[in-house]
Design an enzyme around this catalytic site. Structure first.
Site, PDB file in Angstrom:
ATOM      1  N   ASP A  41       2.749   5.394  -6.510  1.00  0.00           N
ATOM      2  CA  ASP A  41       3.891   5.295  -5.610  1.00  0.00           C
ATOM      3  C   ASP A  41       4.753   4.131  -6.098  1.00  0.00           C
ATOM      4  OD1 ASP A  41       2.275   7.119  -4.297  1.00  0.00           O
ATOM      5  OD2 ASP A  41       2.565   6.233  -2.313  1.00  0.00           O
TER       6      ASP A  41
ATOM      7  N   LYS B 219       9.314   9.267  -1.393  1.00  0.00           N
ATOM      8  CA  LYS B 219       8.614   8.659  -0.261  1.00  0.00           C
ATOM      9  C   LYS B 219       9.610   7.817   0.514  1.00  0.00           C
ATOM     10  CE  LYS B 219       4.816   5.312   0.472  1.00  0.00           C
ATOM     11  NZ  LYS B 219       3.703   4.615  -0.208  1.00  0.00           N
TER      12      LYS B 219
ATOM     13  N   LYS C  17       6.916  12.343   1.003  1.00  0.00           N
ATOM     14  CA  LYS C  17       5.856  11.612   1.687  1.00  0.00           C
ATOM     15  C   LYS C  17       6.520  10.751   2.756  1.00  0.00           C
ATOM     16  CE  LYS C  17       2.267   8.081   0.986  1.00  0.00           C
ATOM     17  NZ  LYS C  17       1.462   7.325  -0.019  1.00  0.00           N
TER      18      LYS C  17
END
Length: 223
Positions: free
Chosen positions: A89, A161, A186
């Site tokens: 991430d 995300k 996400k």
């Protein structure tokens, strides 16, 4: 949605600045018990990969502000891969994004997203691991969110995300809906209940990032 279906879509998370190995171990135990993934600090990935072999491990790159040099982010990615991470991430460089053409390294004719896209493409190319790009929605206008998602998509990222959880705001239904026009999403930051998680999934999220993974699952109809 029942717990068996929901659990693999949750990244059970511990990323605070005071996170210890004991904190990480607890999250890994809970993730393994309930069938969730785990998102943990890079410094614990090697230990975690040996400790919880059945848990899908995500870790963070350029966290939490995204201002690391591109080469440093690539090196972090390689190190995480070597240590046993399964997913990355990576935090976008928000300052570069906001500056646009005014901050593209004095290159003429470059697109607004050029430095961002180049940096993300470098991280994507550094390892074979799936890359989620954290765009930090709380700090961006809708136009900037779209530019961030465009850069992530062009760079070959796998997901976008919403948030780090450290910028005074988290996931919203509207942001998830916008982002899902580009890549799988996400939803992360402030998702603390089953109802909130389902709202994000219904808005288009594929994954939930939350420190409250166990609490979210406890609200499922079959819990």
């Amino acid at each position: 949605m029942d717990t068996e279906t929901l659990a693999p879509r949750i990244d059970h998370t511990v990323l605070g600045p005071e996170t210890t190995w004991r904190d990480t171990e607890r999250v890994l135990d809970e993730a393994e018990e309930h069938g969730m993934n785990a998102c943990i600090p890079p410094c614990y990935v090697e230990e975690a990969a040996a400790y919880a072999r059945e848990v899908t491990l995500a870790t963070v790159i350029g966290f939490p502000h995204g201002q690391n040099a591109p080469e440093a982010k690539c090196a972090e990615a390689v190190g995480a891969d070597d240590d046993g991470a399964d997913e990355l991430d990576v935090v976008i460089n928000i300052g570069r994004l906001k500056a646009g053409n005014g901050d593209n390294g004095n290159r003429t004719g470059a697109s607004d997203n050029d430095p961002i896209e180049e940096e993300l493409a470098g991280v994507v190319a550094a390892t074979p691991l799936p890359v989620k790009v954290i765009i930090e929605t709380a700090r961006l206008s809708d136009g900037e969110k779209r530019r961030a998602c465009e850069a992530a998509e062009a760079a070959g990222a796998d997901m976008v995300k919403t948030s780090t959880g450290f910028a005074g705001g988290g996931a919203t239904v509207d942001d998830v809906a916008l982002m899902s026009e580009y890549l799988p999403v996400k939803a992360s930051g402030g998702v603390g209940s089953y109802e909130e998680a389902i709202a994000m999934l219904e808005a288009g999220a594929e994954r939930i990032g939350a420190s409250s993974g166990v609490r979210i699952l406890s609200g499922a109809p079959d819990a």
